[in-house]
Scaffold this motif. Structure first.
Motif, PDB file in Angstrom:
ATOM      1  N   PHE A 147       0.840  -1.191   0.000  1.00  0.00           N
ATOM      2  CA  PHE A 147       0.000   0.000   0.000  1.00  0.00           C
ATOM      3  C   PHE A 147       0.879   1.246   0.000  1.00  0.00           C
ATOM      4  O   PHE A 147       1.970   1.246   0.566  1.00  0.00           O
ATOM      5  N   THR A 148       0.413   2.296  -0.627  1.00  0.00           N
ATOM      6  CA  THR A 148       1.170   3.537  -0.690  1.00  0.00           C
ATOM      7  C   THR A 148       1.248   4.176   0.700  1.00  0.00           C
ATOM      8  O   THR A 148       0.364   3.990   1.535  1.00  0.00           O
ATOM      9  N   LYS A 149       2.323   4.932   0.930  1.00  0.00           N
ATOM     10  CA  LYS A 149       2.536   5.560   2.219  1.00  0.00           C
ATOM     11  C   LYS A 149       1.801   6.899   2.266  1.00  0.00           C
ATOM     12  O   LYS A 149       2.294   7.916   1.805  1.00  0.00           O
ATOM     13  N   GLN A 150       0.623   6.866   2.817  1.00  0.00           N
ATOM     14  CA  GLN A 150      -0.144   8.089   2.983  1.00  0.00           C
ATOM     15  C   GLN A 150      -1.141   7.907   4.114  1.00  0.00           C
ATOM     16  O   GLN A 150      -1.424   6.784   4.529  1.00  0.00           O
ATOM     17  N   ILE A 173      -7.397   4.431   0.887  1.00  0.00           N
ATOM     18  CA  ILE A 173      -6.264   4.500  -0.038  1.00  0.00           C
ATOM     19  C   ILE A 173      -6.571   3.756  -1.328  1.00  0.00           C
ATOM     20  O   ILE A 173      -6.230   4.204  -2.428  1.00  0.00           O
ATOM     21  N   ASP A 273       3.888   0.341   4.718  1.00  0.00           N
ATOM     22  CA  ASP A 273       3.664   1.780   4.769  1.00  0.00           C
ATOM     23  C   ASP A 273       3.915   2.363   6.156  1.00  0.00           C
ATOM     24  O   ASP A 273       3.803   3.576   6.342  1.00  0.00           O
TER      25      ASP A 273
END
Length: 328
Positions: A147-150, A173, A273
């Motif tokens: 998963f993207t880091k946000q 996300i 993430d």
């Protein structure tokens, strides 16, 4: 004269086909924003209507219906677990019924770690945060995904159950779930049947189109302990020393060899993430077996051929690295 019956047959078949198409679709989902996803799930046999050909997309989703659709939609099962006696839903949830239409789905969800509240009732309305949590837990049974880091900011974050926040963040996300115009998630609001169908549809699409990531399993020391529940049941707990708190521990299956219950465990991968403190952390996971059986630990890097994974004694423990029984 002979062509007339053929024409009649052709018209009859066309009429039947047209009627079947109209009967197939729900009568109350037209113009609903999730109409196409609801219809797709219906055609796959994942969801059904309530009565009179209606789906009631704006109606509140019950726990029984919510768990059932997640289990069916993501193809969850317990085929890898062999039971001495058939599991009952009342073994875990006293407010549910063993012979109800939803009982098998709830049993499957329980053994797949969907984290269902123990005091749940079948007709309880499932909230948006609860459905998000159970759905994401089901996604994780299909593999480890990147998963993207946000971090998505929620204006009503204080209303979110902290244990559900990670699941909610991941669904946001992935754009499976969404916020309203005021950037609220409305966690305590009951999710509608239509919205839950849309989330499930997108979750299925994600799993089908996203390959899981691979990551080597770290070297782990395991420990197995038992606790007598009653004359018939023994509680078995597996404990592991893991590299940091991001790793998890899961029982993947239980197999039976003679009078032995072989408990297979695996280490869950950390969230890529997140940043975790590099502190060795102890994690535990438990299951229940027939008191007549001897528990055997089978973990990555171990065998159960007698050299490791030895059975343990009542009330004792065994090291995962040697498996030798420890009395007392």
């Amino acid at each position: 004269m002979r062509k007339k019956p053929l024409i009649v047959i052709a018209l009859t078949m066309l009429l039947v086909f047209s009627l079947s198409q109209s009967v197939w679709a729900f009568s109350d989902t037209k113009n609903n924003p999730n109409e196409s996803k609801i219809e797709a799930l219906q055609k796959k046999g994942i969801i059904g209507g309530e009565k009179d050909g209606k789906f009631n997309p704006n109606g509140k989703l019950t726990y029984a219906a919510g768990i059932s659709m997640i289990v069916k939609g993501l193809g969850l099962n317990i085929d890898n677990i062999r039971f001495i006696k058939a599991p009952k839903v009342t073994d875990h949830f006293k407010n549910l019924k063993d012979d109800a239409w939803y009982s098998n789905a709830v049993i499957i969800a329980q053994y797949n770690g969907l984290d269902i509240p123990v005091d749940v009732k079948a007709e309880d309305e499932m909230t948006r945060e609860q459905f998000a949590h159970h759905l994401f837990k089901a996604i994780l049974t299909k593999g480890d995904f990147a998963f993207t880091k946000q971090y998505v900011v929620l204006n009503d974050e204080k209303s979110v159950n902290a244990e559900y926040m990670d699941s909610i963040q991941k669904l946001l996300i992935l754009k499976i779930a969404s916020l309203d115009a005021k950037q609220n998630f409305n966690p305590k609001t009951a999710i509608t049947r239509g919205e839950s169908a849309a989330w499930l549809y997108d979750a299925i699409e994600f799993v089908q189109n996203t390959p899981p990531v691979t990551d080597p399993t770290p070297a782990v020391d395991y420990k197995l302990t038992t606790e007598k529940v009653n004359a018939d049941i023994t509680k078995v707990t597996i404990t592991a020393q893991l590299p940091h708190p991001g790793y998890g521990l899961h029982i993947t299956s239980i197999s039976f060899e003679g009078d032995q219950a072989v408990i297979h465990v695996e280490v869950g991968k950390p969230d890529p993430d997140k940043i975790y403190p590099q502190v060795v952390t102890e994690k535990s996971v438990s299951t229940y077996i027939d008191a007549k059986l001897k528990p055997i630990l089978s973990a990555p890097g171990q065998s159960v051929d007698g050299s490791t994974g030895f059975p343990i004694e009542e009330g004792g423990s065994a090291s995962g690295s040697t498996g030798f029984p420890i009395s007392g």
